[in-house]
Design a protein around this motif. Structure first.
Motif, PDB file in Angstrom:
ATOM      1  N   ARG A 371       0.979  -1.171   0.108  1.00  0.00           N
ATOM      2  CA  ARG A 371      -0.014   0.123  -0.055  1.00  0.00           C
ATOM      3  C   ARG A 371       0.761   1.156   0.034  1.00  0.00           C
ATOM      4  NH1 ARG A 371      -2.577  -3.674  -0.606  1.00  0.00           N
ATOM      5  NH2 ARG A 371      -4.590  -4.298   0.367  1.00  0.00           N
ATOM      6  N   GLN A 372       0.367   2.348  -0.605  1.00  0.00           N
ATOM      7  CA  GLN A 372       1.296   3.478  -0.699  1.00  0.00           C
ATOM      8  C   GLN A 372       0.652   4.312   0.332  1.00  0.00           C
ATOM      9  OE1 GLN A 372      -0.147   2.014  -3.746  1.00  0.00           O
ATOM     10  NE2 GLN A 372       1.753   0.983  -3.457  1.00  0.00           N
ATOM     11  N   ARG A 373       0.839   4.025   1.733  1.00  0.00           N
ATOM     12  CA  ARG A 373       0.128   4.645   2.773  1.00  0.00           C
ATOM     13  C   ARG A 373       1.252   4.746   3.756  1.00  0.00           C
ATOM     14  NH1 ARG A 373      -4.028   7.000   2.487  1.00  0.00           N
ATOM     15  NH2 ARG A 373      -5.622   6.038   0.838  1.00  0.00           N
ATOM     16  N   TYR A 374       0.668   5.698   5.078  1.00  0.00           N
ATOM     17  CA  TYR A 374       1.631   5.794   5.990  1.00  0.00           C
ATOM     18  C   TYR A 374       1.596   4.938   7.330  1.00  0.00           C
ATOM     19  CZ  TYR A 374       3.831   7.859  10.142  1.00  0.00           C
ATOM     20  OH  TYR A 374       4.408   8.067  11.480  1.00  0.00           O
ATOM     21  N   TRP A 375      -0.008   4.887   7.604  1.00  0.00           N
ATOM     22  CA  TRP A 375      -0.082   4.128   8.874  1.00  0.00           C
ATOM     23  C   TRP A 375      -0.300   2.600   8.599  1.00  0.00           C
ATOM     24  CZ3 TRP A 375       0.919   4.521  13.520  1.00  0.00           C
ATOM     25  CH2 TRP A 375       0.092   4.195  14.553  1.00  0.00           C
ATOM     26  N   GLY A 376       0.908   1.820   8.462  1.00  0.00           N
ATOM     27  CA  GLY A 376       1.114   0.581   8.124  1.00  0.00           C
ATOM     28  C   GLY A 376       2.423  -0.196   8.797  1.00  0.00           C
ATOM     29  N   GLU A 377       2.558  -1.253   8.705  1.00  0.00           N
ATOM     30  CA  GLU A 377       3.845  -1.904   8.789  1.00  0.00           C
ATOM     31  C   GLU A 377       4.841  -1.315   7.677  1.00  0.00           C
ATOM     32  OE1 GLU A 377       1.197  -3.699   8.604  1.00  0.00           O
ATOM     33  OE2 GLU A 377       1.164  -4.692  10.470  1.00  0.00           O
ATOM     34  N   PRO A 378       5.995  -0.733   7.863  1.00  0.00           N
ATOM     35  CA  PRO A 378       6.864  -0.612   6.689  1.00  0.00           C
ATOM     36  C   PRO A 378       7.543  -1.907   6.312  1.00  0.00           C
ATOM     37  CG  PRO A 378       7.533   0.634   8.500  1.00  0.00           C
ATOM     38  CD  PRO A 378       6.186   0.001   9.000  1.00  0.00           C
ATOM     39  N   ILE A 379       7.302  -2.352   4.980  1.00  0.00           N
ATOM     40  CA  ILE A 379       7.714  -3.474   4.191  1.00  0.00           C
ATOM     41  C   ILE A 379       9.409  -3.480   4.765  1.00  0.00           C
ATOM     42  CG2 ILE A 379       8.144  -4.644   2.049  1.00  0.00           C
ATOM     43  CD1 ILE A 379       5.478  -4.090   1.214  1.00  0.00           C
ATOM     44  N   ASP A 411       3.336  13.190  -4.974  1.00  0.00           N
ATOM     45  CA  ASP A 411       2.918  13.361  -6.380  1.00  0.00           C
ATOM     46  C   ASP A 411       2.705  12.509  -7.166  1.00  0.00           C
ATOM     47  OD1 ASP A 411       2.274  16.006  -5.429  1.00  0.00           O
ATOM     48  OD2 ASP A 411       4.294  16.905  -6.113  1.00  0.00           O
ATOM     49  N   THR A 412       3.899  11.324  -7.092  1.00  0.00           N
ATOM     50  CA  THR A 412       3.909  10.318  -8.155  1.00  0.00           C
ATOM     51  C   THR A 412       3.098   9.060  -7.441  1.00  0.00           C
ATOM     52  OG1 THR A 412       5.970   9.713  -6.763  1.00  0.00           O
ATOM     53  CG2 THR A 412       6.262  10.711  -8.967  1.00  0.00           C
ATOM     54  N   GLY A 413       2.230   9.349  -6.448  1.00  0.00           N
ATOM     55  CA  GLY A 413       1.462   8.214  -6.063  1.00  0.00           C
ATOM     56  C   GLY A 413       2.303   7.414  -4.914  1.00  0.00           C
ATOM     57  N   GLU A 414       3.304   7.624  -4.674  1.00  0.00           N
ATOM     58  CA  GLU A 414       4.160   6.810  -3.757  1.00  0.00           C
ATOM     59  C   GLU A 414       3.614   7.198  -2.199  1.00  0.00           C
ATOM     60  OE1 GLU A 414       6.000   4.430  -4.693  1.00  0.00           O
ATOM     61  OE2 GLU A 414       5.511   5.152  -6.621  1.00  0.00           O
ATOM     62  N   SER A 415       4.163   6.298  -1.180  1.00  0.00           N
ATOM     63  CA  SER A 415       3.761   6.439   0.136  1.00  0.00           C
ATOM     64  C   SER A 415       4.463   7.695   0.775  1.00  0.00           C
ATOM     65  CB  SER A 415       3.993   5.238   0.936  1.00  0.00           C
ATOM     66  OG  SER A 415       4.766   5.568   2.009  1.00  0.00           O
ATOM     67  N   PRO A 416       3.828   8.351   1.709  1.00  0.00           N
ATOM     68  CA  PRO A 416       4.308   9.502   2.395  1.00  0.00           C
ATOM     69  C   PRO A 416       5.833   9.056   2.845  1.00  0.00           C
ATOM     70  CG  PRO A 416       2.254   9.162   3.626  1.00  0.00           C
ATOM     71  CD  PRO A 416       2.363   8.120   2.288  1.00  0.00           C
ATOM     72  N   LEU A 417       6.098   7.988   3.248  1.00  0.00           N
ATOM     73  CA  LEU A 417       7.367   7.713   3.629  1.00  0.00           C
ATOM     74  C   LEU A 417       8.529   8.071   2.703  1.00  0.00           C
ATOM     75  CD1 LEU A 417       6.631   4.139   5.255  1.00  0.00           C
ATOM     76  CD2 LEU A 417       6.539   6.259   6.237  1.00  0.00           C
ATOM     77  N   ALA A 418       8.122   8.089   1.383  1.00  0.00           N
ATOM     78  CA  ALA A 418       9.170   8.543   0.204  1.00  0.00           C
ATOM     79  C   ALA A 418       9.523   9.910   0.367  1.00  0.00           C
ATOM     80  CB  ALA A 418       8.366   8.104  -1.063  1.00  0.00           C
ATOM     81  N   ASN A 419       8.944  10.647   1.313  1.00  0.00           N
ATOM     82  CA  ASN A 419       9.328  12.067   1.402  1.00  0.00           C
ATOM     83  C   ASN A 419      10.393  12.024   2.482  1.00  0.00           C
ATOM     84  OD1 ASN A 419       7.837  13.344  -0.490  1.00  0.00           O
ATOM     85  ND2 ASN A 419       5.967  13.598   1.161  1.00  0.00           N
ATOM     86  N   VAL A 420      10.339  11.217   3.356  1.00  0.00           N
ATOM     87  CA  VAL A 420      11.486  11.282   4.618  1.00  0.00           C
ATOM     88  C   VAL A 420      12.869  10.984   4.200  1.00  0.00           C
ATOM     89  CG1 VAL A 420      11.593  10.840   7.172  1.00  0.00           C
ATOM     90  CG2 VAL A 420       9.570  10.622   5.682  1.00  0.00           C
ATOM     91  N   GLU A 421      13.689  11.693   3.570  1.00  0.00           N
ATOM     92  CA  GLU A 421      14.963  11.400   2.836  1.00  0.00           C
ATOM     93  C   GLU A 421      15.759  10.631   3.979  1.00  0.00           C
ATOM     94  OE1 GLU A 421      16.228  11.386  -0.133  1.00  0.00           O
ATOM     95  OE2 GLU A 421      14.120  11.831  -1.055  1.00  0.00           O
ATOM     96  N   LYS A 422      16.019  11.036   5.090  1.00  0.00           N
ATOM     97  CA  LYS A 422      16.829  10.702   6.159  1.00  0.00           C
ATOM     98  C   LYS A 422      16.560   9.224   6.591  1.00  0.00           C
ATOM     99  CE  LYS A 422      17.621  12.402  10.239  1.00  0.00           C
ATOM    100  NZ  LYS A 422      17.244  13.512  11.263  1.00  0.00           N
ATOM    101  N   TRP A 423      15.287   8.975   6.433  1.00  0.00           N
ATOM    102  CA  TRP A 423      14.771   7.646   6.745  1.00  0.00           C
ATOM    103  C   TRP A 423      15.018   6.728   5.492  1.00  0.00           C
ATOM    104  CZ3 TRP A 423      10.823   4.306   4.714  1.00  0.00           C
ATOM    105  CH2 TRP A 423      10.378   3.198   5.801  1.00  0.00           C
ATOM    106  N   VAL A 424      14.637   7.113   4.207  1.00  0.00           N
ATOM    107  CA  VAL A 424      14.951   6.459   2.909  1.00  0.00           C
ATOM    108  C   VAL A 424      16.334   6.072   2.589  1.00  0.00           C
ATOM    109  CG1 VAL A 424      14.407   6.359   0.596  1.00  0.00           C
ATOM    110  CG2 VAL A 424      12.637   7.197   2.210  1.00  0.00           C
ATOM    111  N   ASN A 425      17.141   7.108   2.676  1.00  0.00           N
ATOM    112  CA  ASN A 425      18.524   6.745   2.338  1.00  0.00           C
ATOM    113  C   ASN A 425      19.509   6.109   3.489  1.00  0.00           C
ATOM    114  OD1 ASN A 425      18.533   8.078  -0.154  1.00  0.00           O
ATOM    115  ND2 ASN A 425      18.260  10.089   1.180  1.00  0.00           N
ATOM    116  N   VAL A 426      19.846   4.563   3.144  1.00  0.00           N
ATOM    117  CA  VAL A 426      20.475   4.046   3.983  1.00  0.00           C
ATOM    118  C   VAL A 426      21.682   3.252   3.356  1.00  0.00           C
ATOM    119  CG1 VAL A 426      18.487   3.191   5.576  1.00  0.00           C
ATOM    120  CG2 VAL A 426      18.809   2.090   3.636  1.00  0.00           C
ATOM    121  N   LYS A 427      22.441   2.629   4.100  1.00  0.00           N
ATOM    122  CA  LYS A 427      23.592   1.948   3.447  1.00  0.00           C
ATOM    123  C   LYS A 427      23.061   0.254   3.310  1.00  0.00           C
ATOM    124  CE  LYS A 427      27.719   4.121   4.861  1.00  0.00           C
ATOM    125  NZ  LYS A 427      27.821   4.392   6.396  1.00  0.00           N
ATOM    126  N   CYS A 428      23.492  -0.220   2.278  1.00  0.00           N
ATOM    127  CA  CYS A 428      22.895  -1.778   1.975  1.00  0.00           C
ATOM    128  C   CYS A 428      23.675  -2.499   3.038  1.00  0.00           C
ATOM    129  CB  CYS A 428      23.680  -2.096   0.592  1.00  0.00           C
ATOM    130  SG  CYS A 428      23.404  -3.954   0.346  1.00  0.00           S
TER     131      CYS A 428
END
Ligand code: ANZ
Ligand code: ZN
Length: 745
Positions: A371-379, A411-428
């Motif tokens: 789901r492209q949602r905020y209030w759910g378990e992050p995959i 705007d591209t229909g992604e989940s609100p989590l996609a906006n949180v750069e600090k959270w999104v960018n990680v090391k593999c």
């Protein structure tokens, strides 16, 4: 309005407090277990609904009876708290769903406690607690490891208003289940769970569980097992390509006058876009189609037949192609008529066996799990430029939801989590290189797919539940819930259970030994209760006026449990008066009387005992009422008998019975006492005899057992209501002792 002797508003909170502090409903992890479960609610802002009360009270009655029968009962409660309402509220107000959820849970819990439900609150769970969803994420990773979680570009149901992908189950009559907007098809990359791999077992194993027939039928229809044949049709036009069709009627092959393809398959085959429609559906009334120009050979009669593309052939069932038999299929007939395709009525019906191979097909589709949602378990996945999709290592679970500024999708229909750069960018986690977190979250069916294990071991930090405890508690012995969950939650959780069973992580191949289902409570006007109609009954209001025991009795008395029933405010007074009269009865109780036998009480014990098992709560209560009427006619009631009466009423009205139990001098809690057994009732000393004149029944008389014929005859001849039928000389009397006496005149 009410008599003063019975004051539920005083005694109910008193006993609730006492039971709480004495922990009388706490389950241990040993002994003869009984696991009783109701579906845990989404804690909405509206609070508890009288419909919740119906389900929770019914199983509370069962749980209480089981405890009194000496079982170690687990009757737990928790919160299925991820979901759209809290998120929509956050979009509007900026208030974090966590805050709203906390508040709503507190309200639900307070309301539940005021009903005297015997939940073991020490095992309360909450799907939005990171300590809980850590394990939801972990289980997802087990699916991934097993190849059952995969990403696919699929044509999904898309709600243009909610901007969200929907599973088939969430589309009702072509509309979004949440907002009613007509659903569109859209191509989107989504995480999928391979539930179709389990279609056969989900169907077959229904044979081994105790579910109502209507639930089994609905699940089976949804799974849609279909036995048929796959038959290849060679193309006539030079190439060596063939078209495979799926048919359940291979014997009609001689009557197949054309092939019809789904638009998707037609494009794959020809490279051309026929552009007839995206919304293919087998039930499409308005038949749309185009000639592909291809020709195929019917293998049965070697005739060349045209190949069309049609809007009533779906791409995701069978092979996406059909052999059309207009003579025997209405849809094919309509299509043939509209496009002037040949119709052959008298065709050969034998000799079709060799053309196909037997196959089994299912209508069930894989489960769209993102789901492209905020209030759910992050995959819990990471996308690495080098390594591809990498699972978050177990030690880094849970992947917690980050705080966001905005709860709306991008705007591209992604989940609100996609906006949180600090959270999104990680090391593999594998190579240490640049990587990004997956920003999709899980659907709200995730947390409820395994919650029934967690109650058995709610605080475990090393596993979703300890293996020994699972072995002890599984399967759930009795699970009650709504019919609307038959093809969603009930099917999903059976699927997770089967998967975990195959992984040797849970001990039984089915999660629920027995399932039951309650009917709805409709508003006084016969409509569904809804805020907009203003016809909602708030259980809290009823409790405040009449008390919880009255509400419980009323809801169990309203009608057969499986059927829909209509609320009646006037009806509530009945159970309330009943309880008052029981309080009145308690004044006639004497300790000294010994061996008092009251036949109707013994019958009532027997009936209530069996009626609870069959969920005939309404007839159990009417029997209790009949019994109390009879007790009112007794001058004195022995303490023992009154105590036994209270015991069988206790599951329905736990507070009032506890109060009276103490009042008549019984020890400990009534809810810890042993369920009474009926004693043998003394035999009736009289019996009914039917009276017939010339074979026609004219009345019934009461006579002593073993009364002789002469006396029976005398009673008849003296009976004013019957003797008038004896209008002539009596020629003969035939008497069947204890049954019938016939006068021939
Ligand atoms: C020839 C035939 C003759 C058919 C006849 C029916 C009646 P169930 O039972 O639901 O599995 N079919 C197959 N795949 C389809 C698809 N992707 N879209 C639309 N229709 C499809 O239905 C199986 C039947 O539905 C198949 O058997 C096929 O039509 C059609 F007198 O083949 B039959
Ligand atoms: Zn990497």
């Amino acid at each position: 309005m009410y008599m003063s002797k019975y004051n539920p508003l005083k005694i109910e909170p008193k006993w609730q407090k006492k039971w709480d502090s004495q922990k009388i409903y706490k389950a241990s992890d040993k002994g003869d277990k009984s696991y009783i479960l109701v579906e845990f609610p989404y804690p909405s802002g509206d609070g508890l609904h009288v419909g919740h009360v119906r389900s929770y009270t019914a199983l509370d009655v069962v749980a209480r009876k089981r405890r009194m029968e000496g079982k170690n009962v687990l009757y737990p409660m928790g919160w299925d708290a991820f979901g759209l309402p809290a998120e929509s509220y956050a979009v509007k107000t900026g208030i974090h769903p966590e805050i709203t959820t906390k508040k709503n849970i507190a309200n639900f819990k307070k309301q539940m406690k005021s009903l005297g439900l015997s939940f073991d609150w020490s095992r309360e769970i909450n799907t939005t607690d990171p300590k809980y969803y850590k394990w939801t994420q972990w289980i997802f990773l087990q699916f991934l490891k097993a190849g059952l979680a995969y990403k696919a570009k699929t044509e999904i149901n898309w709600c243009p208003k909610d901007k969200i992908g929907l599973a088939n189950e969430e589309v009702i009559d072509g509309k979004c289940e949440r907002c009613g907007t007509p659903v569109e098809k859209r191509e989107k990359e989504q995480w999928m769970l391979g539930i179709t791999k389990y279609a056969d077992r989900l169907d077959k194993d229904l044979d081994n569980v105790d579910y109502p027939d209507r639930v089994k039928i609905q699940q089976r229809n949804w799974i849609g097992r279909s036995e048929g044949a796959e038959i290849s049709f060679k193309l006539a036009t030079g190439s060596d390509k063939e078209i495979k069709v799926f048919t359940t009627r291979p014997e009609t092959i001689f009557g197949a006058t054309f092939l019809a393809l789904s638009p998707k398959l037609a494009k794959e085959l020809t490279g051309k876009d026929f552009d007839i429609t995206k919304d293919t559906d087998r039930e499409n009334k308005e038949k749309i189609g185009k000639d592909t120009g291809l020709k195929a050979i019917n293998p049965a009669n070697k005739e060349e037949i045209p190949v069309w593309v049609a809007n009533y052939v779906s791409s995701d069932y069978g092979t996406g192609a059909i052999m059309a038999v207009p003579a025997d299929d209405e849809r094919d007939m309509n299509f043939a008529k509209k496009f002037n395709l040949p119709i052959v009525k008298d065709y050969q019906k034998t000799g079709f066996e060799d053309f196909g191979k037997k196959v089994v097909r299912y209508k069930l589709r894989d489960w769209i799990f993102s789901r492209q949602r905020y209030w759910g378990e992050p995959i819990p996945l990471i996308h690495c430029e080098k390594c591809g999709v990498v699972a978050v290592p177990d030690k880094d679970l849970p992947v917690k939801l980050p705080k966001v500024k905005k709860y709306t999708y991008t705007d591209t229909g992604e989940s609100p989590l996609a906006n949180v750069e600090k959270w999104v960018n990680v090391k593999c986690p594998k190579c240490g290189g640049k990587a990004r977190r997956e920003t999709d979250t899980m659907p709200n069916w995730a947390g409820s797919s395994w919650y029934f294990y967690r109650y058995g071991d709610p605080k475990n930090t090393k596993a979703f539940a300890d293996a020994k405890k699972l072995k002890y508690w599984q399967p759930v012995d009795w699970y009650n819930g709504g019919m609307e969950h038959t093809t969603l939650h009930l099917l999903y959780s059976r699927f997770w259970n089967k998967f975990l069973y195959d992984q040797k992580l849970v001990p039984t191949s089915e999660p629920y030994a027995k399932r039951t289902s309650h009917g709805l409570i409709l508003a006084e006007d016969g409509e569904k209760m809804s805020k907009s109609r203003g016809n909602v009954v708030n259980p809290e209001d009823v409790v405040k006026v009449h008390g919880a025991d009255t509400l419980r009795l009323y809801e169990m008395f309203m009608g057969p449990f499986e059927q829909n029933v209509t609320w009646s405010t006037d009806g509530i007074v009945g159970p309330r008066r009943f309880l008052e009269r029981i309080f009145g009865l308690s004044e006639k109780v004497y300790k000294k009387i010994e061996n008092q036998k009251i036949n109707i009480l013994e019958k009532t014990i027997e009936k209530v005992t069996s009626d609870i098992e069959t969920m005939n709560f309404n007839t159990a209560i009417s029997q209790l009422m009949i019994c109390s009427n009879a007790l009112e006619k007794e001058e004195k009631i022995s303490q023992e008998n009154f105590a036994r009466f209270l015991q069988i009423l206790a599951p329905f009205a736990p507070h009032a019975t506890e109060e009276l139990w103490q009042k008549i001098g019984m020890k400990n809690s009534i809810h810890k006492s042993e369920w009474p057994k009926e004693k043998e009732v003394s035999k009736d000393t009289e019996t009914n005899v039917a009276v017939q004149i010339n074979g026609k029944t004219r009345g019934v008389i009461r006579v002593k057992n073993n009364e002789n014929e002469e006396n029976v005859r005398k009673i008849v001849e003296e009976s004013t209501s019957i003797k008038k039928y004896i209008t002539g000389q009596i020629k003969k009397v035939i008497y069947v002792p204890g049954k019938v006496i016939n006068f021939i005149i």
